[in-house]
Design a protein around this motif. Structure first.
Motif, short mmCIF file in Angstrom:
data_model
loop_
_atom_site.label_atom_id
_atom_site.label_comp_id
_atom_site.label_asym_id
_atom_site.label_seq_id
_atom_site.Cartn_x
_atom_site.Cartn_y
_atom_site.Cartn_z
N SER A 85 12.37 -8.25 10.99
CA SER A 85 11.62 -9.50 10.90
C SER A 85 11.50 -10.24 12.22
N ILE A 86 12.29 -9.86 13.24
CA ILE A 86 12.17 -10.53 14.54
C ILE A 86 12.17 -9.51 15.67
N LEU A 135 16.05 -19.40 16.52
CA LEU A 135 16.02 -18.06 17.11
C LEU A 135 14.79 -17.99 18.00
N THR A 136 14.98 -17.78 19.27
CA THR A 136 13.84 -17.74 20.17
C THR A 136 14.15 -16.81 21.33
N ARG A 137 13.22 -16.76 22.26
CA ARG A 137 13.40 -15.93 23.46
C ARG A 137 12.79 -16.66 24.64
N ALA A 150 8.05 -24.54 23.73
CA ALA A 150 8.81 -24.73 24.97
C ALA A 150 10.30 -24.86 24.66
N LEU A 151 11.13 -24.25 25.48
CA LEU A 151 12.57 -24.28 25.26
C LEU A 151 13.10 -25.70 25.27
N HIS A 164 17.27 -14.59 22.61
CA HIS A 164 17.12 -13.14 22.79
C HIS A 164 16.38 -12.89 24.11
N LEU A 165 16.59 -11.71 24.67
CA LEU A 165 15.85 -11.28 25.87
C LEU A 165 15.92 -12.31 26.98
#
Length: 255
Positions: A85-86, A135-137, A150-151, A164-165
């Motif tokens: 899913s991600i 949950l982000t990258r 934006a973070l 992630h990443l």
């Protein structure tokens, strides 16, 4: 035949679902991401199964293997690291399969962030402290992030944050997040959770970049940020298990 997108979990061969193990044992063809997968997972495949490492293939090449297997009447196990899913490219692959009228389904897996939290012994949602997980990258050598994600905007929520990443950009990210979370905010970096090479770094936004650079981590790691990582004593109790809760009145069971 069917292409089975299967969550391979964080890497350990015993962190797959019962359904995933069954499908692996029944599929004559297995496409797997060798970069992130522990070889032990492939031990669930049927003897004599065709094993194809996709780390050097593009999506069209991957789908062509599925097309060939379809023509031969063979089921395909398409192993995805973590959960499909991600960040699995499920959408792009499924669209290509639909265009060829090739059936597919999805079997979920243990996501990397959940395996990391388990190793840390940490619940990411603590009553009255934090009740959301983001949950982000980040963008480096990858597709652009949407303008609305934006973070800094996520950081303003002060939710438990899972990146992630992001391991190669840990220093500028820690500096950016410090503005909202504070430099003393707990951080954990978990490398190859559940695999033999797993490694855990704990620190704060002030010092985690030094630790990551000293350890030489460059991939296969998730970064967790937030006050929930501190497991602070004296936090509020969950309403669900509060002795004062009316258990006969049919009230909400939410924490």
């Amino acid at each position: 035949m069917t292409v089975h997108f299967i969550g391979a979990g964080p890497g350990a061969a015993d962190l797959l679902t019962v359904r995933a193990v069954r499908l692996l044992g029944e599929s004559p063809v297995c496409l797997y991401a060798g970069t992130y997968l522990d070889p032990g997972v492939l031990g669930h495949c049927a003897p004599g199964a065709e094993l194809i490492d996709t780390q050097s293939l593009d999506l069209d090449q991957i789908v062509e293997h599925c097309v060939r297997a379809h023509a031969e009447g063979k089921d395909v196990a398409r192993l995805c690291s973590g959960d499909p899913s991600i960040y699995s490219a499920l959408t792009e692959q499924a669209r290509r399969l639909d265009a060829r009228n090739i059936p597919w389904d999805v079997t979920p897996g243990v996501p990397a962030y959940a395996a990391a939290a388990a190793l840390l012994g940490t619940e990411l949602t603590v009553p009255e402290l934090v009740q959301s997980v983001v949950l982000t990258r980040t963008q480096a050598r990858s597709t652009a992030m949407p303008d609305t994600e934006a973070l800094a905007d996520f950081a303003r929520t002060r939710a438990s944050l899972v990146l992630h990443l992001a391991i190669t950009r840990i220093r500028p990210l820690a500096a950016e997040l410090s503005a909202e979370y504070g430099a003393d905010c707990p951080v954990a970096v978990v490398y190859r959770a559940s695999q033999p090479e797993e490694r855990i770094l704990r620190g704060t936004l002030a010092d985690i970049a030094d630790q990551v650079e000293a350890a030489g981590l460059r991939q296969a790691a998730v970064v967790l940020v937030g006050r929930a990582l501190a497991r602070t004593a004296g936090c509020a109790q969950s309403h669900l298990y509060d002795p004062a809760r009316d258990r006969k009145g049919g009230d909400s069971t939410a924490p």
